[in-house]
Design a protein around this motif. Sequence first.
Motif, mmCIF file in Angstrom:
data_model
loop_
_atom_site.group_PDB
_atom_site.id
_atom_site.type_symbol
_atom_site.label_atom_id
_atom_site.label_comp_id
_atom_site.label_asym_id
_atom_site.label_seq_id
_atom_site.Cartn_x
_atom_site.Cartn_y
_atom_site.Cartn_z
ATOM 1 N N ARG A 57 0.859 -1.187 0.000
ATOM 2 C CA ARG A 57 0.000 0.000 0.000
ATOM 3 C C ARG A 57 0.898 1.241 0.000
ATOM 4 N N GLN A 105 -0.893 10.396 -4.792
ATOM 5 C CA GLN A 105 -1.818 9.272 -4.945
ATOM 6 C C GLN A 105 -1.548 8.200 -3.902
ATOM 7 N N GLU A 137 -2.018 3.938 -3.556
ATOM 8 C CA GLU A 137 -2.228 2.751 -4.375
ATOM 9 C C GLU A 137 -2.352 1.504 -3.504
ATOM 10 N N THR A 138 -2.893 0.450 -4.106
ATOM 11 C CA THR A 138 -2.890 -0.887 -3.514
ATOM 12 C C THR A 138 -2.449 -1.861 -4.599
ATOM 13 N N ASN A 139 -1.362 -2.579 -4.339
ATOM 14 C CA ASN A 139 -0.819 -3.518 -5.314
ATOM 15 C C ASN A 139 -0.777 -4.921 -4.715
ATOM 16 N N GLU A 172 5.488 3.279 2.309
ATOM 17 C CA GLU A 172 4.872 2.016 1.893
ATOM 18 C C GLU A 172 4.821 1.014 3.035
#
Length: 438
Positions: free
Chosen positions: A37, A48, A50-52, A144
């Motif tokens: 994240r 931004q 994100e979620t990966n 992160e």
Amino acid sequence: MEFLARTQDNFAEKLLELALRSGADAAEVYQSQSLSRPVFFEANRLKQVETNQSLGTALRLWYRGRPGLTVAYGNVPPEEIVQRAIALSYLNQPEAVELAPPHHTQFANLGEIVSPEVLVEWGNQTIAYVRDIYPEVMCSGDWECDTETTILINTQGLDCRYTDTTLSCYLSAEWVRGDDFLSVSDGQTQRGSLQPDKLAQQIIQRLSWVKDHNVPPPHHRVPIIFTAKAADMLWGTVQAALNGKRILEKSSPWVGQNGQLVTSPLLTLSQDPLAGPYSCPFDDEGHLTQPLVFIENGILKNFYCDRTTAINLNTTTTGNGFRPSLGSYPTPGLYNFLIKTGTFTLQELIANLDDGLIIDQILGGGGGISGDFSINVDLGFRVQNGEVIGRVKDTMVSGNVYTALKQLIALGSDGDWNGSCYTPSMVVAGLSITSKWE
């Protein structure tokens, strides 16, 4: 958690069972599943969030005595994975089955998950700390939280698995002063919590060293301080020299030097499975990792090996068999590398220099196993009479890693993680300095 659904559905076990039902003599499944994240900042503002997610599965099997290895990413039908591995086995020569012996170990989860909201707060705090002192700089970076689950099982009865959560951050501060452009960057990797104030202070310290104008570097050989961030450049060569495979190939300069002094007595180098955010309970072959001292007070003690290398060296594995990628076979690798810190703060190292150079950021790297290197100083500072007098530009430093480590003058107490290497600042002598100022 949703991203662990495939693991909880026992996908790895099903794949192993299917391989046996399809006629495989033996099989092994290695699975890595991660959720990250990251939050990104640009020009001092949140850009931004994100979620990966990722899922990678490697199946290695022996079919009619021939090995086959295949990799799948995401939701691939297990039948397809098994058939692909069997098809690939026809291309290989027969090979003895080499799998870790049976044991069943599920290790406790390592680290704690931090929400994106907390990461955003830490990012804002760090940027605010820097810009309170230097409002003219532009900050960018990322924070992160990464959670990864690793599973390794085989048909011998091996079953190892663990989940670890790592926090990391990186900040870059750009400062334009007329025609002069400066970029200062630093980062952290931790478990549980990050330290915005510490990261900000590291950036602020470098900005304060810049002064009002650039200064010429020394024109002769002087002691050079590698900060913890820059010192990492030297350790890649050392890690290669300690690789058991290099010993087997006789390409390491330390072949046959066990028990001998190979570096300054100030150096003690080791690995520790429980150290820091890169702790690792087992290697990719299923062997438990272990504490190991490589060099103690300058004396060479041990090398690190995977199973195959250890057999060829007539020794035992050190639990250092790791895959460079999912599609690769295990080879000797380090999960962390620890340099024992000294007793001097960075400020004390600087204060003890009559004339010297600080290297904080570099362009280029070492010369591999040979140890020869030639690096451009991306961010460096001149020291005179124990004080930083300004930034140096257009400067190159060259030398040899093995020689530099024999000419080590002092180690700092400021150990920090750079990737999976924990290193302090260090002062070395005997390096060559060239510059456009000459």
